[in-house]
Structures are given as C-alpha cells and as structure tokens.
Design an enzyme around this catalytic site. Structure first.
Site, PDB file in Angstrom:
ATOM      1  N   HIS A 108       2.622  -1.835  -2.938  1.00  0.00           N
ATOM      2  CA  HIS A 108       1.374  -1.656  -2.195  1.00  0.00           C
ATOM      3  C   HIS A 108       0.178  -2.278  -2.914  1.00  0.00           C
ATOM      4  O   HIS A 108      -0.868  -2.478  -2.310  1.00  0.00           O
ATOM      5  CB  HIS A 108       1.138  -0.189  -1.789  1.00  0.00           C
ATOM      6  N   ASP A 243       8.678   1.018  -4.385  1.00  0.00           N
ATOM      7  CA  ASP A 243       7.306   0.513  -4.372  1.00  0.00           C
ATOM      8  C   ASP A 243       7.007  -0.404  -5.567  1.00  0.00           C
ATOM      9  O   ASP A 243       6.277  -0.031  -6.476  1.00  0.00           O
ATOM     10  CB  ASP A 243       6.341   1.706  -4.341  1.00  0.00           C
ATOM     11  N   SER A 677      -2.005   3.136  -9.602  1.00  0.00           N
ATOM     12  CA  SER A 677      -0.871   2.510  -8.915  1.00  0.00           C
ATOM     13  C   SER A 677      -0.342   1.347  -9.716  1.00  0.00           C
ATOM     14  O   SER A 677      -1.107   0.458 -10.101  1.00  0.00           O
ATOM     15  CB  SER A 677      -1.297   1.975  -7.556  1.00  0.00           C
TER      16      SER A 677
HETATM   17  N1  ARG Z   1      -0.254   6.831  -1.498  1.00  0.00           N
HETATM   18  C1  ARG Z   1      -0.034   5.655  -2.265  1.00  0.00           C
HETATM   19  C2  ARG Z   1      -1.166   5.465  -3.224  1.00  0.00           C
HETATM   20  O1  ARG Z   1      -2.267   5.857  -2.992  1.00  0.00           O
HETATM   21  C3  ARG Z   1       0.021   4.405  -1.474  1.00  0.00           C
HETATM   22  C4  ARG Z   1       1.152   4.267  -0.618  1.00  0.00           C
HETATM   23  C5  ARG Z   1       1.043   3.087   0.299  1.00  0.00           C
HETATM   24  N2  ARG Z   1       1.939   3.342   1.394  1.00  0.00           N
HETATM   25  C6  ARG Z   1       1.564   3.683   2.640  1.00  0.00           C
HETATM   26  N3  ARG Z   1       2.481   4.103   3.454  1.00  0.00           N
HETATM   27  N4  ARG Z   1       0.323   3.614   3.064  1.00  0.00           N
HETATM   28  O2  ARG Z   1      -0.992   4.831  -4.235  1.00  0.00           O
END
Ligand code: ARG
Length: 742
Positions: A108, A243, A677
């Site tokens: 992401h 991811d 992230s």
């Molecule tokens: N919740 C994750 C984060 O903030 C991001 C995931 C991205 N995936 C999604 N389905 N929007 O790092």
C-alpha cells in the site's frame, strides 16, 4: 501515499509537521534532557527516539530480549540499524535489505507508483511485476528515499528566535521560522534539514536527511495478494494480506544522490538488514523502526469529545457515500479501477479508521479517563498561576468553536470531496491574480500556467460519473446537516429557484448535472478559450467555480477567524499543558508524540483476547487464505497459482516448523501508527522478521490512547514475502541478493 502510511490530507486538523530545520553540535544539556524525557512507560507503550534511548530504556530492551549493543542500534561513527531505515515516498517507511540498495516496504506504500506504472495492457496492479534483472526495473517518478544523517538539539536557538513573538501568533509563524532556520543550518551541505517540535513545542530537534530521487520498482505481487481482504479486512486481525512491494535506490556513478538518469547505478548501502527465516514464537522480542506520522496522546477530554460527537461521525458519513459512488464505477471498468484506485484506497483507509477510532475511544471511556487525568493535573497545578487555569481556558475555547466544527467537516469532506469542486477551488489563485490591481503580465501568465498544469492533473484522475453523483449527494448532505444560518448566502435559494424542492434528492441531481454539463473545466474547447483570455467575470459565471467560491467566501468571511483562533489557542494551551506535565512527571520515562521523525518501539509477538470467550492466535497461515478464498471476488480472490501451491503444501524452505505451514502474518504488542507502514520488524539479534503494515481494530484509539492489553501491530511475516517472490514471482535474483539467516 496512504495508511500506516500517513495521510495528511485526510485527517481533520492533522497538521503536517514542520519540515524545517537547523544545526548545532550535540550538547550535554540535550543528553540530560533526553534522560528526563525518556524514563519507563507502561507495558509496551512508547515510540522512542533511537538516538536518545538513555540507559533505562536500553536496559529494558535488553531485559525483554534484545541482544545487540546500543552502537549497533544507533551510532554516528559506525554503520548501524538506523542507517537501513528510510522514509519511503511521502509518508511511509522502508528498509534497506541488500548491499545494492534493495528496499522492502508495503504494497500500500508502493500502491500509487505501481498504479502509475500500470496500463490496461501492462496491469501490474492486477497481475504483479517481477524484474529478473536490474535493466527491467521501472523508475518511479516522485518516489523518493530519505536517509537520516544526524540529529541536533536546537531548542535554545529556536527559543531565542521566538521569544518576542506574541503567543497567539506562534502557531502561524513557527513553521516558517523553523523552515528558515533549517535551511540556513543545512545550506550548501547537499542535505535537507527539518526541525521537529517535540512535546508540543517544548523541545526542538533538527533532523538532517539525504534525499535520493531515483527509486525504481523491482517487484510487486498482484493486488489479490498485496491487498488480499481489501477494506473488509483492513485494520483487522486475523489478516492474510501480503502487503509488500520491492524497490531499489539508485545513485549517480560517483555514488551520490541524484535525479533519475538511465545510467544511474544501484546504491552501495552503508548498512542493510539481514533477513531471518528461523521463524517466530509467541512472546519473542520484537522492535519496530520507522516514521510514525502523528499521535496526540495528550489530547484533552474536550478534544476527545469533539472528535467522537462531531468530527469523526461527520467524516465517516460523508466518506461512506463518496466511496460508494467511486466503487460503483471502479467495478464497471478496469481503466476506471486503475484511475481511481489510489485515491479510493486513501479515502477508504481513514474512513474505516475514524469509525473505529470513535468506537474504541468510547469503549475505553477515554473521555472520562482524560477528565480524571486533568483533575489530577489541576490538583498539582494549584497555586501555580502558569497552569491552574488551563482547563478553564480549554473549556472556553471549545465552546467558541464547537458550533461551527460540523460545518467545517461538511466543507472539507463534503463539498470539497467532489474532485471537480476541489479543483475549481484551486482556481481562486488565478482569480486572485486577475483581480489584483497593477498586476504584471508575467504574474498573470504564471497563474495561467499553474492553473493549466493543475487541470491536467485533475483531468487525469477525474471520473465524471462518480463525481457527478458525489456532488449531488454532498450538496444535499450539507443542506440537511448544517444549520441554515451557516449556509452560504443565496446558494440554496438559487438551487431552490432553478432546480426545485430542497428536500428532494432529484433537485440536487439536476443541479449537479447542470454543473457538469455547463462548466468550462470539463470542456477542452471552452477551457482553452477561457485560458487564452481569462477574466474574472467569465470565471465567476462558471458554475463549478461559483460553487467553490460561494463556500470559500462563506467560510473565510465568517468562520476562518474563529478557526484560526481555535488553533492558535489550542497550540498555546497545549504547549503550556505539556510543560506542566513534564514538570509534574520529572524523572519518569516519557516519549514525545509521533511527528514523522525516526522512532523505535519494542514489544513482543503476542496473541490476545479481543472479547469474551475469543482468543486470537499470534499467526495467520496460508491455510487461512484457502479458507477465505472466493474466486472472482473483489476482495478475496487470489492468484490460481497461489491456491495450487498452498494446496500442494509447496512451502520450500519457508514453512514454519511449529505451524507446518507458511506463516503469512503475525501480531506484536509494538506501539506504532500511520507512517510506520513498511517498517521493519526486527528480532533480538537485529534481523528482519517482518514488515509492519497495520493496527488492529480493537485498539484504533491508538493515536490518542494506547491500550496496553489490546493494542497490536499487524505484521507481514518475511518468510511469506520470500515465498511469494520465489514461488509465484520466480524472482530468485531478488532472493540471491539478501543476507538470509537460517
Ligand atoms: N490500514 C493500513 C494502514 O493504514 C492500510 C491498508 C491499505 N489497505 C486498504 N484496504 N485500504 O497502513
């Protein structure tokens, strides 16, 4: 960039930290302060400045399982873990994992770059991409890698600079002052400086970075792995998302940071993390390094209440519908899917976050807990004029702003949630240039060029069908939710007279249709004509501009001052409150709020119980993907090859001895947030075991309240990453570059 990538645009009131800075030798008082500021927090809470660990924190890390020396963590004199940690893109973390500058980060985090490299024919988002040699790696424009060079305490210098500035002007002026000081301190060095404010402007640190602008895409799994589970599983455990994505830093032939050039060469890394495939057990030591974007652990009870009563629910309702309209079109057409994917993911990510945040703040009774803490503070503050009235002031300040808070969210997340209206709003700059007295031809030409460039970007991302639906919806939503006294003058009367009853949805649909068919912004011929000879009268007749202007004027003339006062006061009170808190807790271990500076958090691999009778294991496995797999589904489809390999139990060297399966992900108790992230999860020996990519739903209060029992970081297991690279991607070239510890 989204997610545990920070998302500055999307968070109401989130102010990007001041990317500003200065330079000075490390002074003793700094070490002394650091000792005061970093003594022991509860459980595994704490995002520590790695260069200021202090003996207490380091000793605690060792007690919990760390086996490497302090110098191997952070040193100015030798290559160390800190040198492998980078800022990836605008708001993520990455880590260097080979001597040739290979980067691991999240899928992401690479998402926008992968989408930008994709076309309907070479759809890397859908199909994945694996370079088999360096010549196949794809330059990712705009994706930069930044390495931290050094940190200097500049508190005294900054305080000297700001001592005569009236308190209420500080929040406005400070960013500019810090930027100027930082530039001056780093001038001519080839580095960038940014001064970050710690403990709500009670301490200032200069961070010096080196920025590499040639970063290339090396590999990515298909989205059905990288985003497996989609928004349904987002912010949740159990989780089976792969991811990750892989990039590389390039330099010029002299080994220096440089702009992109075809004949640039891979970075000769100062330090790269070894990768362990020995596996993990519940309870193992974990530390996570990276760039958490923002927390507000000293938010007041008033701030919590404004969030849960007004800000979060408003934002969630508005995004809910905007996302629905976008998704409808994305599902119909793969080209639209590619076009909207990045924006959609960003909006969706924090839509779910803010919903969860409110729920958990209420569940943990954070408002009440804050009230108790504030009462204790007041007991301590009694007789101290600097502090004893702080909460009366807070109360007055929130009373003054609260009646207008909803309107602001309905503007930023509603009216300007229509991409067309947001772009039209940017034309106010052109309007301002045109209306200026004695404006030079040159300045007008500049404003026109800027407007044209902005429009090109806007058109690239514009999907008319979804935007038209969004505009109709948000126009009605504003009407319904906001007190009529706060509506822009005459705007709804105009809609009423031209398009019909203000209670009826079709009225707003007709209005939106009118805007979309009439505006020059979406009509090349009309736009070119307008830009050939722009004048304010024509601009003001354009319905999209007119709408943006009506809402901006309304806010600027009546509410902007109130909002500015609210922010200025909040800053002044926050600074004073933190000063008091630091005094009150002298000698105790405290860490500064996250502000997108390098931090380390330590904890352990840890199963947990989210609710009565339920216990979550610390790992998820490939077998779990088989359970969730739904062929053809928007979120739970997976590559056929992955399914076949999993069924055949073709695990290679990556199986977990205990689970007898490939471990896809694991959870740990580390304290992280958006911006982390892509962060490396590192074991006690300093080896990479995973990549942090999310936080769990049951503790989404974490920006304001860290819960010591329920808080978990969700990590990709690096063995799954390697399994995908080797077995699905066939990219043994990538595996061969790594220092794998078995
Ligand atoms: N919740 C994750 C984060 O903030 C991001 C995931 C991205 N995936 C999604 N389905 N929007 O790092």
């Amino acid at each position: 960039m989204v997610c545990l990538a920070i998302s500055v645009k999307l968070v109401p009131n989130f102010k990007p930290n001041n990317y500003n800075f200065v330079m000075k030798k490390l002074v003793l008082s700094f070490l002394f302060l650091s000792f005061l500021f970093q003594p022991i927090a509860k459980a595994d809470e704490g995002m520590w400045l790695p260069m200021l660990l202090g003996e207490q924190v380091y000793a605690d890390m060792v007690k919990k399982g760390l086996k490497v020396s302090k110098e191997q963590l952070y040193s100015m004199n030798q290559a160390c873990i800190k040198d492998a940690i980078i800022i990836f893109g605008g708001g993520c973390t990455g880590e260097i994992v080979s001597k040739e500058g290979l980067i691991f980060t999240n899928h992401h985090c690479g998402y926008s770059a992968i989408a930008a490299a994709s076309t309907v024919d070479h759809n890397y988002l859908r199909d994945g991409f694996w370079s088999k040699s360096k010549s196949e790696e794809i330059y990712a424009p705009g994706v930069h890698a930044q390495f931290l060079m050094k940190i200097v305490d500049v508190t005294d210098k900054v305080n000297e600079k700001i001592k005569d500035i009236p308190a209420m002007e500080l929040t406005q002026k400070l960013p500019g002052i810090l930027a100027e000081m930082a530039t001056k301190e780093t001038e001519g060095s080839g580095y960038e400086g940014r001064i970050s404010s710690m403990f709500k402007a009670n301490q200032f640190l200069l961070f010096v970075y080196e920025r590499y602008k040639d970063v290339r895409l090396v590999g990515t799994p298909p989205e059905s792995i990288g985003k497996f589970g989609g928004d349904t599983d987002n912010w949740e455990w159990p989780r089976h998302t792969g991811d990750f994505s892989i990039f590389r830093v390039y330099t010029n032939k002299e080994g220096k940071a440089a702009d992109y050039a075809a004949d640039n060469v891979p970075l000769k890394a100062k330090y790269s993390l070894p990768v362990s495939i020995k596996g993990i057990k519940d309870g193992d030591y974990t530390m996570i390094w990276g760039y958490p974007g923002g927390t507000n652990r000293y938010e007041t009870s008033y701030g919590v209440k404004l969030k849960t009563d007004i800000e979060n629910p408003s934002l969630v309702d508005l995004r809910d519908q905007r996302l629905k309209y976008m998704l409808e079109e994305m599902k119909k057409d793969p080209a639209v899917k590619i076009q909207l994917a990045g924006n959609y993911a960003g909006i969706a990510n924090y839509w779910k976050f803010f919903d969860g945040e409110s729920k958990q703040l209420l569940k943990f009774k954070t408002f009440e807990e804050k009230q108790t803490n504030e009462a204790a503070f007041l007991t301590w503050a009694k007789g101290k004029p600097e502090f004893e009235n702080l909460f009366n002031e807070y109360s007055k300040m929130y009373d003054a702003w609260r009646p207008y808070a909803k309107q602001r969210v309905y503007m930023t997340e509603g009216i300007f949630g229509s991409p067309l209206i947001k772009f039209a709003s940017s034309l106010q700059k052109l309007d301002a240039a045109l209306s200026k007295k004695d404006v030079s031809k040159e300045d007008i030409a500049k404003a026109i060029d800027a407007a044209k460039a902005d429009r090109t970007n806007f058109i690239k991302d514009e999907n008319v069908v979804s935007d038209k639906n969004i505009l109709g919806f948000v126009t009605q939503a504003f009407y319904n939710a906001i007190d009529a006294a706060q509506h822009p003058a005459g705007f709804y009367a105009m809609i009423n007279s031209k398009f019909g009853d203000l209670k009826t949805k079709s009225t707003y649909e007709a209005f939106s249709n009118y805007v979309f068919t009439t505006t020059a912004i979406l009509d090349n011929a009309k736009w070119d004509a307008m830009m050939a000879n722009p004048d304010t009268a024509t601009l003001h007749k354009d319905p999209a501009f007119m709408m943006a202007n009506a809402f901006n004027t309304n806010f600027n003339s009546k509410y902007a001052k109130l909002f500015a006062d609210f922010n200025a006061k909040n800053f002044v009170l926050g600074k004073a409150y933190l000063k008091g808190v630091l005094e009150m807790n002298k000698g105790k271990k405290m860490y500064p709020d996250a502000n997108f500076t390098m931090r380390v958090s330590y904890g352990k691999v840890g199963s947990y119980s989210p609710k009565d009778a339920v216990k979550y294991s610390h790992i998820c496995t490939l077998s779990g993907i088989l359970e969730k797999y739904k062929p053809g589904d928007y979120e739970f489809d997976a590559p056929v090859k992955l399914i076949e390999l999993a069924k055949a139990k073709d695990y290679g060297q990556y199986a977990d001895a205990g689970a007898k399966d490939v471990v896809v992900s694991f959870i740990s108790s580390n304290d992280i947030t958006g911006g982390n992230s892509g962060s490396p999860v590192i074991n006690g020996n300093g080896e990479l075991i995973g990549l942090a990519f999310d936080g769990n739903y049951e503790a989404l209060s974490h920006k304001i309240k860290f819960d010591k029992d329920l808080n978990r970081t969700i990590n990709l297991d690096v063995r799954y990453l390697l399994w995908v690279v080797e077995k699905l991607g066939g990219a043994t070239n990538i595996i061969a570059e790594l220092d794998i510890r078995k």
